[in-house]
Design an enzyme around this catalytic site. Sequence first.
Site, mmCIF file in Angstrom:
data_model
loop_
_atom_site.group_PDB
_atom_site.id
_atom_site.type_symbol
_atom_site.label_atom_id
_atom_site.label_comp_id
_atom_site.label_asym_id
_atom_site.label_seq_id
_atom_site.Cartn_x
_atom_site.Cartn_y
_atom_site.Cartn_z
ATOM 1 N N GLU A 83 -0.930 0.567 -5.700
ATOM 2 C CA GLU A 83 -0.699 0.088 -4.448
ATOM 3 C C GLU A 83 -0.409 -1.302 -5.677
ATOM 4 O O GLU A 83 -1.755 -1.495 -6.207
ATOM 5 C CB GLU A 83 -1.803 -0.454 -3.534
ATOM 6 C CG GLU A 83 -2.204 1.257 -2.501
ATOM 7 C CD GLU A 83 -3.006 1.389 -1.902
ATOM 8 O OE1 GLU A 83 -3.493 -0.065 -1.370
ATOM 9 O OE2 GLU A 83 -4.318 2.446 -1.692
ATOM 10 N N HIS A 129 0.469 -1.148 0.054
ATOM 11 C CA HIS A 129 0.016 -0.055 0.156
ATOM 12 C C HIS A 129 0.745 1.273 0.203
ATOM 13 O O HIS A 129 0.712 2.208 0.847
ATOM 14 C CB HIS A 129 -0.801 0.054 1.153
ATOM 15 C CG HIS A 129 -1.687 0.966 1.538
ATOM 16 N ND1 HIS A 129 -1.963 2.268 1.130
ATOM 17 C CD2 HIS A 129 -3.579 1.198 1.822
ATOM 18 C CE1 HIS A 129 -3.230 2.875 1.231
ATOM 19 N NE2 HIS A 129 -3.758 1.944 1.835
HETATM 20 O O1 LIG Z 1 -6.722 4.485 6.449
HETATM 21 P P1 LIG Z 1 -6.509 3.502 6.300
HETATM 22 O O2 LIG Z 1 -6.711 1.762 6.809
HETATM 23 O O3 LIG Z 1 -4.771 2.900 6.290
HETATM 24 O O4 LIG Z 1 -7.191 2.747 4.431
HETATM 25 C C1 LIG Z 1 -6.282 3.678 3.589
HETATM 26 C C2 LIG Z 1 -7.137 3.389 2.304
HETATM 27 O O5 LIG Z 1 -6.717 1.955 2.129
HETATM 28 C C3 LIG Z 1 -6.409 1.671 0.543
HETATM 29 O O6 LIG Z 1 -6.480 2.432 -0.306
HETATM 30 C C4 LIG Z 1 -8.410 1.445 0.169
HETATM 31 O O7 LIG Z 1 -8.543 1.345 -1.172
HETATM 32 C C5 LIG Z 1 -9.288 2.883 0.968
HETATM 33 O O8 LIG Z 1 -10.459 2.259 0.854
HETATM 34 C C6 LIG Z 1 -8.601 3.174 2.491
HETATM 35 O O9 LIG Z 1 -9.139 3.986 2.640
#
Ligand SMILES: O=P(O)(O)OC[C@H]1O[C@H](O)[C@H](O)[C@@H](O)[C@@H]1O
EC number: 5.1.3.15
Length: 302
Positions: free
Chosen positions: A273, A169
Site C-alpha cells: 500500500e 490499499h
Molecule cells: O479489512 P480492512 O478493513 O479492509 O483492513 C485490512 C487491513 O488494512 C491495512 O492493511 C491495515 O494495515 C490492516 O491493519 C488491516 O487489517
Amino acid sequence: MSDQFIIRTLDGEGGSATISDYGAHVLRWAPAGQPDVVWQPSAVYLSEGTAIRGGVPIVFPWFNSGYDPEPDGTDNGRTASRTPKHGFARTSFWHRDESASAIDGDGNAVARYTLDSTEADEATLAQFVGNPHPRFHAVYEVRSGSTLTMAFTVTNDGNAPFSYETALHTYLHVGDVEHVEVTGLDGTEYLDTTVSGFPVCAQHGPIRFDGSMVDRIYLSDHEIEVHDERLDRTIVATSHGANTTVVWNPGESAGNAIGDLADGEWRGFVCVEAAANRANLITLNPGESHTIAQTLSVLQKL
Ligand SMILES: O=P(O)(O)OC[C@H]1O[C@H](O)[C@H](O)[C@@H](O)[C@@H]1O
C-alpha cells in the site's frame, strides 16, 4: 453521481482493468497475457456502507481507526477511534467525470472520479485531524494499460488547514504468499502493528510470509518488487507522494476469519500500500493540494 453499483471496464493498449463507481475502487487489472496483478476475490460483495474486499480500496481520511499526532511529530504508538475504519472514501459513491474518461496518448484507458466534503455528514467530517469543518475536493485518476497508475489528489478548499491519512490499499495477486519474497525495503524501519505500542523494527533482507499475520508500516517509499515463485513473475510497485508503505497479509487464522474471503484465499494476495499515515500524515493549508500515486507493472523477462 449515481448510487447504483456500476462496474466499468478499462480496456487500454496492453492491459485491462475493471473499476467500480462505488469507492472509485479498481477491482482488477492485468497486463495482456498475464494472470491478474490486482487481486480480486472469488466473490465480490457489493453493499452500501461496506468496503469492497480486494482490488484497490482508497483509504481516506484516516488509516484504520486513525491517529492523533504528537506536537513533536514522533509516533506515540497509539490509535484513535475514528469511524468508519479506513475512512469513508471506500464506502462512498464517487462522481464519474465523463469528460476525462477516454484513452490517453500512451494508449491507457483513463477513468477520473471526484468526491468532495459535501458528500460526508458533519459528524464524520468532525473527525478530521486539526479541523472539524474541513472543506475539500478529491480527484482520483486511473490509467490502465500495460501498466496501471492510480493517483489520488486532495485539495483544501476551505480557509483553515486540515490533516489526513491516506493509502492506495492495493491487493497484489500472488500464486501462494508463502512462496513470495517482497524486496526493496531491506534496511528500512517499520512499525509492527501486530504488536501493542507499534514498536519500531528494522527490516533485514526480503519480507517473507509463513502463515502468520504480517501488518507493517514501513517508513519508506522505495520501489518494491514482489517476487512470485509460483506465478513465475515479479510485480514492481512504485509510489509518489506517499512516505510510507504498508505491507499486509492476514495469515491463516485471521484470513480465514474474514467474512468476505473464502477459506485459504489469504494465500492469493499480498497488500503493498502506497500510504501516508500516522506521523507521516498530510497537512494541507488553504488552497494546497497533495497527490499520492502508485504505479504497477510486471517485470519483463530478458
Ligand atoms: O479489512 P480492512 O478493513 O479492509 O483492513 C485490512 C487491513 O488494512 C491495512 O492493511 C491495515 O494495515 C490492516 O491493519 C488491516 O487489517
